[in-house]
Design an enzyme around this catalytic site. Sequence first.
Site, PDB file in Angstrom:
ATOM      1  N   THR A  61      -0.067  15.968 -62.210  1.00 18.03           N
ATOM      2  CA  THR A  61      -0.411  17.385 -62.221  1.00 18.03           C
ATOM      3  C   THR A  61      -0.422  17.929 -60.797  1.00 18.03           C
ATOM      4  O   THR A  61      -0.016  17.240 -59.849  1.00 18.03           O
ATOM      5  CB  THR A  61      -1.739  17.606 -62.993  1.00 18.03           C
ATOM      6  OG1 THR A  61      -1.956  19.009 -63.117  1.00 18.03           O
ATOM      7  CG2 THR A  61      -2.945  16.967 -62.326  1.00 18.03           C
ATOM      8  N   LYS A  65       3.958  17.469 -58.674  1.00 18.63           N
ATOM      9  CA  LYS A  65       5.061  17.354 -59.642  1.00 18.63           C
ATOM     10  C   LYS A  65       6.421  17.214 -58.965  1.00 18.63           C
ATOM     11  O   LYS A  65       7.335  16.625 -59.527  1.00 18.63           O
ATOM     12  CB  LYS A  65       5.044  18.533 -60.616  1.00 18.63           C
ATOM     13  CG  LYS A  65       3.826  18.481 -61.553  1.00 18.63           C
ATOM     14  CD  LYS A  65       3.821  19.585 -62.588  1.00 18.63           C
ATOM     15  CE  LYS A  65       2.490  19.603 -63.332  1.00 18.63           C
ATOM     16  NZ  LYS A  65       2.413  20.612 -64.375  1.00 18.63           N
ATOM     17  N   ASP A 101       5.999  19.540 -69.881  1.00 17.74           N
ATOM     18  CA  ASP A 101       5.335  20.858 -69.887  1.00 17.74           C
ATOM     19  C   ASP A 101       6.213  21.900 -70.586  1.00 17.74           C
ATOM     20  O   ASP A 101       5.731  22.707 -71.386  1.00 17.74           O
ATOM     21  CB  ASP A 101       5.108  21.362 -68.446  1.00 17.74           C
ATOM     22  CG  ASP A 101       3.960  20.654 -67.753  1.00 17.74           C
ATOM     23  OD1 ASP A 101       3.015  20.234 -68.443  1.00 17.74           O
ATOM     24  OD2 ASP A 101       4.020  20.517 -66.508  1.00 17.74           O
ATOM     25  N   GLY A 122       3.918  36.235 -63.178  1.00 18.15           N
ATOM     26  CA  GLY A 122       3.769  35.063 -62.316  1.00 18.15           C
ATOM     27  C   GLY A 122       5.081  34.315 -62.175  1.00 18.15           C
ATOM     28  O   GLY A 122       5.941  34.373 -63.067  1.00 18.15           O
ATOM     29  N   GLY A 125       4.871  27.313 -60.171  1.00 17.11           N
ATOM     30  CA  GLY A 125       5.453  26.064 -60.644  1.00 17.11           C
ATOM     31  C   GLY A 125       5.606  25.999 -62.156  1.00 17.11           C
ATOM     32  O   GLY A 125       6.608  25.481 -62.670  1.00 17.11           O
ATOM     33  N   TYR A 210      -6.208  27.703 -70.446  1.00 18.59           N
ATOM     34  CA  TYR A 210      -6.804  27.280 -71.709  1.00 18.59           C
ATOM     35  C   TYR A 210      -8.309  27.121 -71.583  1.00 18.59           C
ATOM     36  O   TYR A 210      -8.848  26.998 -70.488  1.00 18.59           O
ATOM     37  CB  TYR A 210      -6.175  25.972 -72.198  1.00 18.59           C
ATOM     38  CG  TYR A 210      -6.296  24.821 -71.234  1.00 18.59           C
ATOM     39  CD1 TYR A 210      -5.279  24.573 -70.325  1.00 18.59           C
ATOM     40  CD2 TYR A 210      -7.411  23.991 -71.219  1.00 18.59           C
ATOM     41  CE1 TYR A 210      -5.373  23.526 -69.419  1.00 18.59           C
ATOM     42  CE2 TYR A 210      -7.514  22.940 -70.326  1.00 18.59           C
ATOM     43  CZ  TYR A 210      -6.494  22.710 -69.422  1.00 18.59           C
ATOM     44  OH  TYR A 210      -6.599  21.683 -68.532  1.00 18.59           O
ATOM     45  N   GLY A 230      -3.623  28.607 -73.621  1.00 16.41           N
ATOM     46  CA  GLY A 230      -2.756  27.487 -73.241  1.00 16.41           C
ATOM     47  C   GLY A 230      -3.117  26.152 -73.868  1.00 16.41           C
ATOM     48  O   GLY A 230      -2.526  25.119 -73.492  1.00 16.41           O
TER      49      GLY A 230
END
Length: 265
Positions: A61, A65, A101, A122, A125, A210, A230
């Site tokens: 994470t 990455k 992801d 946005g 990443g 989330y 999320g």
Amino acid sequence: MSQELFCIFGNPVSHSKSPLMHNLSFQGLGVYACYTRHLLEDGTKLKETFFALRLKGVNVTVPHKEHAFNACDVLDPFAKKIGVVNTIVERAGLLYGYNTDAPGFLKAISEFENIKTVLFLGAGGTAQSTSIILRDEGYDVSLLNRSEARLEKYKEEGFETYTFDTFSPKPYDLVINMTSAGLEDENLPAPKELLNTVIPTAKACVDVIYGKETPFLRLAKSHKKPTKDGSDMLLYQGIIAFEHFTQNAYTFEQIEVYMKKAFVL
Ligand code: NDP
């Protein structure tokens, strides 16, 4: 048979739900394996840390990455295309890299029907991998970001990009908060007046954050729009990672039964 060890690498990593998600699935499915977390400060040491800890697989994470991408010996075609790896599995001494992801996100939004145009709020990443998989699947993705700099590479890839100053409203089927605005603050991802021009014409609004109702989702609800946070994205990327960890020994649905328990505890 020795127990296989899996791990999440990140910085910070203490908040991660991944150990709970994977351990519930290992336990439920009777896999002799264990999943822990490791605070990795120097991403360039990812490969040596992986082998020093005798791991079988990792999730990676923020902010490692791209280091994960560089650490792999063999890359799945999609991970290679986007340059971002969040799942690594060791096989015969080689590191195999995947991105879960993006397919997790794709599945999470698949419940919304008749979606063609998507506006990303946005351009960080997370937007990078998800914008490409959405475009590959035939969605028309535009990006609106607070600052110009991050939009450059999307512009080069042929995406429509806007800053708050250059944006002129038009209808989008889905509006998605891809920023960290609302994660640890009460900020909206874009000025309210601007959001009030795109939310009313959207079929639904999604947030990748989330576990909380963000100001963006609250605003979308005030416009009576269907919303989604999320959590499913997190769950689905975990299930797809688990499929790689166990070499597809279990179906998506079998894994989901156990992994989703992490979201009700
Ligand atoms: P990055 O740091 O790569 O990018 C952050 C983005 O957010 C940039 O576009 C930045 O704009 C924007 N931003 C930050 N603060 C604000 C603000 N106050 N107002 C407007 N824009 C803002 O982040 P990531 O892409 O890694 O993560 C984005 C979000 O995705 C996070 O909230 C993270 O928790 C979530 N996430 C969820 C996952 C899941 O499974 N559900 C998986 C991965 C991430 P600028 O360029 O102007 O700085």
